[in-house]
Design a protein around this motif. Structure first.
Motif, mmCIF file in Angstrom:
data_model
loop_
_atom_site.group_PDB
_atom_site.id
_atom_site.type_symbol
_atom_site.label_atom_id
_atom_site.label_comp_id
_atom_site.label_asym_id
_atom_site.label_seq_id
_atom_site.Cartn_x
_atom_site.Cartn_y
_atom_site.Cartn_z
ATOM 1 N N ALA A 44 116.731 -32.634 74.993
ATOM 2 C CA ALA A 44 117.544 -31.717 74.186
ATOM 3 C C ALA A 44 118.048 -30.564 75.058
ATOM 4 C CB ALA A 44 116.745 -31.196 72.998
ATOM 5 N N SER A 45 117.189 -30.018 75.887
ATOM 6 C CA SER A 45 117.620 -28.871 76.674
ATOM 7 C C SER A 45 118.599 -29.285 77.774
ATOM 8 C CB SER A 45 116.401 -28.082 77.175
ATOM 9 O OG SER A 45 116.271 -28.174 78.555
ATOM 10 N N TRP A 46 118.431 -30.471 78.337
ATOM 11 C CA TRP A 46 119.355 -30.962 79.369
ATOM 12 C C TRP A 46 120.764 -31.130 78.798
ATOM 13 C CZ3 TRP A 46 121.605 -35.906 81.098
ATOM 14 C CH2 TRP A 46 121.950 -35.911 82.456
ATOM 15 N N VAL A 47 120.811 -31.624 77.562
ATOM 16 C CA VAL A 47 122.097 -31.901 76.933
ATOM 17 C C VAL A 47 122.698 -30.630 76.311
ATOM 18 C CG1 VAL A 47 123.098 -33.090 74.930
ATOM 19 C CG2 VAL A 47 121.650 -34.348 76.522
ATOM 20 N N GLY A 48 121.826 -29.702 75.902
ATOM 21 C CA GLY A 48 122.308 -28.484 75.263
ATOM 22 C C GLY A 48 122.221 -28.541 73.750
ATOM 23 N N ARG A 49 121.147 -29.136 73.259
ATOM 24 C CA ARG A 49 120.879 -29.217 71.825
ATOM 25 C C ARG A 49 119.577 -28.497 71.533
ATOM 26 N NH1 ARG A 49 124.504 -30.987 67.792
ATOM 27 N NH2 ARG A 49 125.181 -33.125 68.176
ATOM 28 N N ARG A 50 119.376 -28.096 70.272
ATOM 29 C CA ARG A 50 118.109 -27.427 69.915
ATOM 30 C C ARG A 50 116.973 -28.429 69.730
ATOM 31 N NH1 ARG A 50 118.635 -23.810 64.905
ATOM 32 N NH2 ARG A 50 116.535 -23.179 65.512
ATOM 33 N N PHE A 51 117.255 -29.585 69.109
ATOM 34 C CA PHE A 51 116.167 -30.501 68.746
ATOM 35 C C PHE A 51 116.444 -31.938 69.193
ATOM 36 C CE2 PHE A 51 116.648 -27.264 65.402
ATOM 37 C CZ PHE A 51 115.447 -26.580 65.572
ATOM 38 N N SER A 171 126.024 -33.459 72.617
ATOM 39 C CA SER A 171 125.992 -32.149 71.953
ATOM 40 C C SER A 171 127.114 -31.999 70.935
ATOM 41 C CB SER A 171 126.079 -31.028 72.997
ATOM 42 O OG SER A 171 127.385 -30.974 73.554
ATOM 43 N N PHE A 172 127.846 -33.077 70.643
ATOM 44 C CA PHE A 172 128.984 -32.992 69.715
ATOM 45 C C PHE A 172 128.609 -33.501 68.324
ATOM 46 C CE2 PHE A 172 130.824 -32.921 73.905
ATOM 47 C CZ PHE A 172 131.831 -31.981 73.798
ATOM 48 N N GLY A 173 129.170 -32.870 67.317
ATOM 49 C CA GLY A 173 128.959 -33.334 65.943
ATOM 50 C C GLY A 173 127.630 -32.866 65.369
ATOM 51 N N ILE A 174 127.371 -33.291 64.136
ATOM 52 C CA ILE A 174 126.141 -32.873 63.432
ATOM 53 C C ILE A 174 124.913 -33.519 64.077
ATOM 54 C CG2 ILE A 174 126.589 -34.626 61.609
ATOM 55 C CD1 ILE A 174 124.877 -31.444 60.652
ATOM 56 N N THR A 196 120.175 -32.889 67.598
ATOM 57 C CA THR A 196 120.884 -32.078 66.613
ATOM 58 C C THR A 196 120.523 -30.607 66.808
ATOM 59 O OG1 THR A 196 121.305 -31.750 64.242
ATOM 60 C CG2 THR A 196 119.075 -32.395 64.855
ATOM 61 N N ASP A 197 121.310 -29.721 66.211
ATOM 62 C CA ASP A 197 120.983 -28.298 66.220
ATOM 63 C C ASP A 197 120.441 -27.856 64.869
ATOM 64 O OD1 ASP A 197 121.942 -27.907 68.864
ATOM 65 O OD2 ASP A 197 123.996 -27.926 68.097
ATOM 66 N N LEU A 201 117.645 -30.921 59.092
ATOM 67 C CA LEU A 201 117.963 -32.319 59.394
ATOM 68 C C LEU A 201 116.912 -32.903 60.342
ATOM 69 C CD1 LEU A 201 120.205 -34.290 58.644
ATOM 70 C CD2 LEU A 201 121.444 -33.564 60.681
ATOM 71 N N THR A 202 116.451 -32.101 61.279
ATOM 72 C CA THR A 202 115.422 -32.569 62.216
ATOM 73 C C THR A 202 114.167 -32.991 61.467
ATOM 74 O OG1 THR A 202 116.289 -31.081 63.906
ATOM 75 C CG2 THR A 202 114.072 -31.922 64.263
ATOM 76 N N LYS A 203 113.765 -32.189 60.483
ATOM 77 C CA LYS A 203 112.568 -32.540 59.694
ATOM 78 C C LYS A 203 112.770 -33.871 58.975
ATOM 79 C CE LYS A 203 111.123 -27.796 58.746
ATOM 80 N NZ LYS A 203 111.295 -26.732 57.731
ATOM 81 N N ARG A 204 113.953 -34.030 58.411
ATOM 82 C CA ARG A 204 114.258 -35.271 57.692
ATOM 83 C C ARG A 204 114.246 -36.463 58.653
ATOM 84 N NH1 ARG A 204 118.161 -36.881 53.607
ATOM 85 N NH2 ARG A 204 117.234 -38.803 52.779
#
Ligand SMILES: *Cc1c(COP(=O)(O)O)cnc(C)c1O
Length: 371
Positions: A44-51, A171-174, A196-197, A201-204
């Motif tokens: 996630a961090s390499w790509v630039g996402r939170r989760f 890192s694009f989209g939902i 995802t950020d 949604l991450t929990k789901r």
């Protein structure tokens, strides 16, 4: 000299071996423990996402993404026809309707204008796979999705390490999905991830990958899920792979460049686009089209290459032609670009460990087969 050059070989070395040993010594072999979480955070961090939510395959990542967005009966989902079947399976199973779009004849990606023209009041989502190492204008697609109140699902399995206007693919989209199959930039053997950020949604997504265990008392389920968990051994391999991903990306690009030099003068070949609107191809695979005037189709060329000890694969067979999908296809819709590309396209050995000798041999075999 090798007898046979396979289409893809994973780049597994000492760091991966050490990572697996550390995992075994720590005693964590299920999906529990620190290894999966560390891998999720690192990607996630390499790509630039939170989760990141690690799963058992790229297909699993697409399945839980579509499910987590509550796509179902009455919904339409726009999907390029020139892609792998993984993109459409959960759309169909959910009761939603896939709406196929054609590809560009040169980049083989779907075009933003074709996607825009396919939006209807029933459209709930767009699934955009990036094909063979180039993307379409994903920023424009994000804008299109936002303006129309629909979801963008980015399938970045073939474009990990690629960027669009300074932002990494994934890192694009939902949500974005990745595969870690052995031919991908990072492999875990089998595996995948959703990025995802969005915290809810991450929990789901985490619930859906783990049999949809409800929060609270154990063995209670409010909905159906899957066992799509990734194991710690896979995650440990993945973390080691991530450390060398930049290096492989450079090697893949230079393999693509070398093939271009070696094959550039063969007139009946349509080589992949090297630079599209400022984006340099990462050559996840090196594919090309054999023009009709060559007098040989992709299938026969592939067989002839095999006789020369060179492996190859045909391009995707379009979704709208799949027997399994006929009842979901509009019989009047035609997608001439995808049909031509599927019929004439072939990709050749593209793994990061190919040597100069291998590349020359592949190129010589192609020349021979086409002469
Ligand atoms: C590889 C790939 C997948 C499927 O991944 P698996 O891990 O094999 O399930 C999905 N989409 C694209 C674009 C891929 O290239």
């Amino acid at each position: 000299m090798r007898d046979f050059i396979p289409v893809s070989e994973p780049d597994i070395g000492e760091p991966e071996r050490q990572a697996v040993l550390r995992c075994l010594e720590a005693g964590w072999i299920s999906s529990e423990g620190p290894f999966v979480r560390e891998f999720e955070e690192a990607v996630a961090s390499w790509v630039g996402r939170r989760f990141g939510v690690a799963v058992s395959s790229g297909t699993a990542a697409l399945d839980i993404s579509v499910a987590a967005l509550d796509i179902g009966p009455g919904d339409e989902v726009i999907i390029p026809t020139f892609t792998i079947i993984s993109c459409v399976q959960q759309v169909i199973r959910s009761g939603a309707k896939p709406i196929f779009v054609d590809c560009d004849p040169d980049t083989w990606n779907a075009r933003v204008e074709d996607i825009a023209a396919s939006i209807s009041p029933r459209t709930r989502a767009i699934i955009i796979p990036h094909i063979y190492g180039l993307t379409t204008d994903v920023e424009a697609l994000e804008r299109l999705a936002r303006e129309n109140g629909i979801h963008l699902i980015e399938d970045a399995a073939e474009a990990l390490g690629q960027e669009w206007r300074g932002r990494r693919c994934g890192s694009f989209g939902i949500v974005s999905t990745l595969s870690f199959y052995p031919n991908k930039l990072i492999t875990t053997g089998e595996g995948g991830m959703v990025l995802t950020d969005d915290e809810e949604l991450t929990k789901r997504l985490r619930r859906l990958r783990n049999l949809a265990f409800a929060e609270g008392p154990r063995f209670r389920h409010d909905e159906l899920g899957w066992n799509y968990r990734m194991g710690s051994l896979q995650a440990a391999i993945g973390s080691a792979q991530l450390d060398s991903a930049e290096d492989r990306l450079i090697r893949k690009r230079s393999i693509g460049q070398r093939y271009r030099e070696l094959l550039g003068d063969i007139e009946c070949l349509q080589l992949p686009v090297d630079n599209w609107r400022g984006q340099e191809n990462v050559y996840w695979v090196f594919g090309f089209l054999i023009n009709r005037d060559a007098g040989i189709n992709a299938q026969s060329a592939s067989e002839a290459l095999r006789a020369h000890g060179v492996d190859s694969r045909p391009f995707f067979y379009p979704l709208h032609k799949q027997v399994a999908l006929q009842e979901f296809c509009d019989p009047d819709a035609t997608f001439p670009n995808a049909e031509r590309v599927a019929e004439r396209g072939l990709y050749v050995p593209s793994g990061p460990n190919l040597t100069e000798q291998d590349l020359v041999r592949v190129a010589d075999a192609i020349r021979e087969v086409l002469s």
